[in-house]
Write a protein that holds these residues in place. Structure first.
Motif, short mmCIF file in Angstrom:
data_model
loop_
_atom_site.label_atom_id
_atom_site.label_comp_id
_atom_site.label_asym_id
_atom_site.label_seq_id
_atom_site.Cartn_x
_atom_site.Cartn_y
_atom_site.Cartn_z
N ALA A 132 -71.61 62.74 61.55
CA ALA A 132 -70.37 62.00 61.32
C ALA A 132 -69.31 62.41 62.33
CB ALA A 132 -69.88 62.24 59.90
N ARG A 133 -69.28 63.69 62.66
CA ARG A 133 -68.44 64.16 63.76
C ARG A 133 -69.19 65.28 64.44
NH1 ARG A 133 -66.10 69.03 63.29
NH2 ARG A 133 -65.53 69.89 61.26
N ARG A 134 -68.70 65.67 65.58
CA ARG A 134 -69.40 66.69 66.35
C ARG A 134 -69.42 68.02 65.57
NH1 ARG A 134 -67.53 68.56 72.31
NH2 ARG A 134 -69.16 70.08 72.57
N PRO A 135 -70.61 68.62 65.38
CA PRO A 135 -70.64 69.93 64.71
C PRO A 135 -69.77 70.94 65.45
CG PRO A 135 -72.85 69.01 64.90
CD PRO A 135 -71.94 68.12 65.72
N ASP A 136 -69.19 71.87 64.70
CA ASP A 136 -68.33 72.89 65.31
C ASP A 136 -69.13 73.93 66.07
OD1 ASP A 136 -65.67 72.09 64.30
OD2 ASP A 136 -66.62 72.40 62.36
N VAL A 137 -70.43 73.99 65.74
CA VAL A 137 -71.30 74.96 66.40
C VAL A 137 -72.72 74.41 66.37
CG1 VAL A 137 -71.47 76.27 64.23
CG2 VAL A 137 -72.10 77.39 66.34
N LEU A 141 -72.87 77.89 54.51
CA LEU A 141 -71.95 76.92 55.12
C LEU A 141 -72.37 76.69 56.57
CD1 LEU A 141 -68.58 78.28 53.65
CD2 LEU A 141 -70.27 76.74 52.61
N GLY A 142 -73.01 75.55 56.79
CA GLY A 142 -73.66 75.28 58.08
C GLY A 142 -75.05 75.87 57.99
N CYS A 143 -75.90 75.20 57.17
CA CYS A 143 -77.15 75.84 56.72
C CYS A 143 -78.34 75.59 57.62
CB CYS A 143 -77.47 75.39 55.30
SG CYS A 143 -77.79 73.61 55.20
N GLY A 160 -81.92 75.35 56.32
CA GLY A 160 -81.86 75.78 54.91
C GLY A 160 -82.55 77.09 54.61
N ARG A 161 -82.88 77.84 55.65
CA ARG A 161 -83.71 79.03 55.45
C ARG A 161 -83.04 80.08 54.55
NH1 ARG A 161 -85.38 81.17 60.85
NH2 ARG A 161 -85.84 78.94 61.19
N ILE A 162 -81.71 80.19 54.58
CA ILE A 162 -81.07 81.24 53.77
C ILE A 162 -81.13 80.89 52.28
CG2 ILE A 162 -78.92 82.49 53.32
CD1 ILE A 162 -78.37 82.42 56.35
N PRO A 163 -80.65 79.71 51.85
CA PRO A 163 -80.79 79.40 50.42
C PRO A 163 -82.24 79.25 49.96
CG PRO A 163 -79.63 77.62 51.60
CD PRO A 163 -79.79 78.74 52.55
N GLY A 222 -72.37 67.21 54.91
CA GLY A 222 -70.91 67.10 54.96
C GLY A 222 -70.30 68.24 55.74
N ASP A 223 -68.98 68.11 55.95
CA ASP A 223 -68.21 69.10 56.70
C ASP A 223 -67.93 70.30 55.79
OD1 ASP A 223 -66.30 70.56 58.07
OD2 ASP A 223 -65.24 68.78 58.77
N LEU A 224 -68.31 71.47 56.22
CA LEU A 224 -68.15 72.67 55.39
C LEU A 224 -66.68 72.91 55.04
CD1 LEU A 224 -67.13 75.48 57.13
CD2 LEU A 224 -69.25 74.97 58.29
N PHE A 225 -65.77 72.44 55.89
CA PHE A 225 -64.34 72.66 55.62
C PHE A 225 -63.82 71.75 54.52
CE2 PHE A 225 -64.80 74.45 59.87
CZ PHE A 225 -64.14 75.66 59.69
C1 LIG Z 1 -75.68 78.72 64.02
S1 LIG Z 1 -76.33 77.49 62.91
C2 LIG Z 1 -76.70 78.48 61.48
C3 LIG Z 1 -77.79 77.88 60.61
C4 LIG Z 1 -78.16 78.71 59.36
N1 LIG Z 1 -77.00 79.06 58.58
C5 LIG Z 1 -78.86 79.97 59.76
O1 LIG Z 1 -78.22 81.04 59.69
O2 LIG Z 1 -80.05 79.89 60.15
C6 LIG Z 1 -74.81 76.62 62.44
C7 LIG Z 1 -75.02 75.33 61.68
O3 LIG Z 1 -73.73 74.85 61.29
C8 LIG Z 1 -73.75 73.44 61.31
N2 LIG Z 1 -72.35 72.99 61.40
C9 LIG Z 1 -71.54 73.04 62.47
N3 LIG Z 1 -70.32 72.59 62.16
C10 LIG Z 1 -70.35 72.26 60.84
C11 LIG Z 1 -69.38 71.74 59.93
N4 LIG Z 1 -68.12 71.51 60.29
N5 LIG Z 1 -69.77 71.51 58.67
C12 LIG Z 1 -71.05 71.75 58.27
N6 LIG Z 1 -72.01 72.24 59.09
C13 LIG Z 1 -71.65 72.50 60.36
C14 LIG Z 1 -74.61 73.10 62.49
O4 LIG Z 1 -75.13 71.79 62.39
C15 LIG Z 1 -75.69 74.20 62.42
O5 LIG Z 1 -76.81 73.76 61.71
#
Ligand SMILES: C[S@@+](CC[C@H](N)C(=O)[O-])C[C@H]1O[C@@H](n2cnc3c(N)ncnc32)[C@H](O)[C@@H]1O
Length: 184
Positions: free
Chosen positions: A31-36, A64-66, A69-72, A114-117
């Protein structure tokens, strides 16, 4: 020439991000550019993060930013914890849903695009992060406001500015930081 410039730009962007080697391909537009970008946490670090937070079946782990999904998923599989996996990127959401299904933890782990924020974090008892230093600092007021006192926060690689961690681990050369939300 254009491709070489692109490759150089990618190299510059991922440089300095622990574990950044691949996983840059995406099939669906967020939906928007990921922050990371997505860089997975190695399994040994995932295990250490869950251990330092003392995760049990009574916990609800929010990543948050999963990513995939490996952590949960690991928290559910190994400790029977509930989990919520939030990511802004549809490709990661697809991978996380596949991971949940492959490991038969669908009754414990929910995947939310969705956006974690913009998420309500109040139900978490453990929050896991692998973002960036600037994002951790930006997130801190939201964590302080929404999380219950005693909620544990674990971050792979990056600390949270002036907020001193209670514990700091070194796992195979990678940092893990641990805090708890203080009483109000
Ligand atoms: C460095 S990875 C970490 C993935 C996972 N938590 C792990 O430790 O293996 C960061 C993740 O954050 C997601 N991400 C970046 N900005 C985000 C945002 N604003 N809201 C939700 N997810 C976001 C990215 O798509 C990416 O999958």
């Amino acid at each position: 020439m254009r491709n070489r410039l692109l490759a150089l730009a990618v190299t510059v962007v991922v440089a300095g991000f622990p574990g950044a080697t691949s996983a840059l391909a995406q099939t669906a537009a967020p939906a928007r550019r990921p922050d990371v970008i997505f860089v997975p946490t190695p399994e040994a670090v995932v295990e250490a993060m869950l251990q330092v937070a003392n995760v049990t079946k009574n916990d609800t782990v929010y990543d948050l930013g999963c990513g995939d999904g490996r952590i949960p998923v690991t928290a559910a599989k190994k400790y029977g914890a509930r989990g919520v996996c939030f990511d802004i990127d549809p490709q990661r959401i697809k991978e996380a849903n596949e991971n949940v299904a492959r490991n038969n933890v669908g009754s414990l782990v929910k995947v939310v695009e969705g956006d974690l924020f913009e998420q309500d974090l109040s139900a978490a008892t453990v929050v896991t992060l692998y973002l960036l230093p600037s994002l951790n600092v930006k997130l801190m007021p939201k964590l302080m406001k929404e999380l219950k006192p005693g909620t544990r926060i674990v971050s792979h690689a990056f600390d949270m500015g002036d907020w001193k961690p209670e514990k700091e681990l070194d796992v195979d050369g990678r940092k893990v930081y641990y805090w708890t939300i203080p009483k109000r």
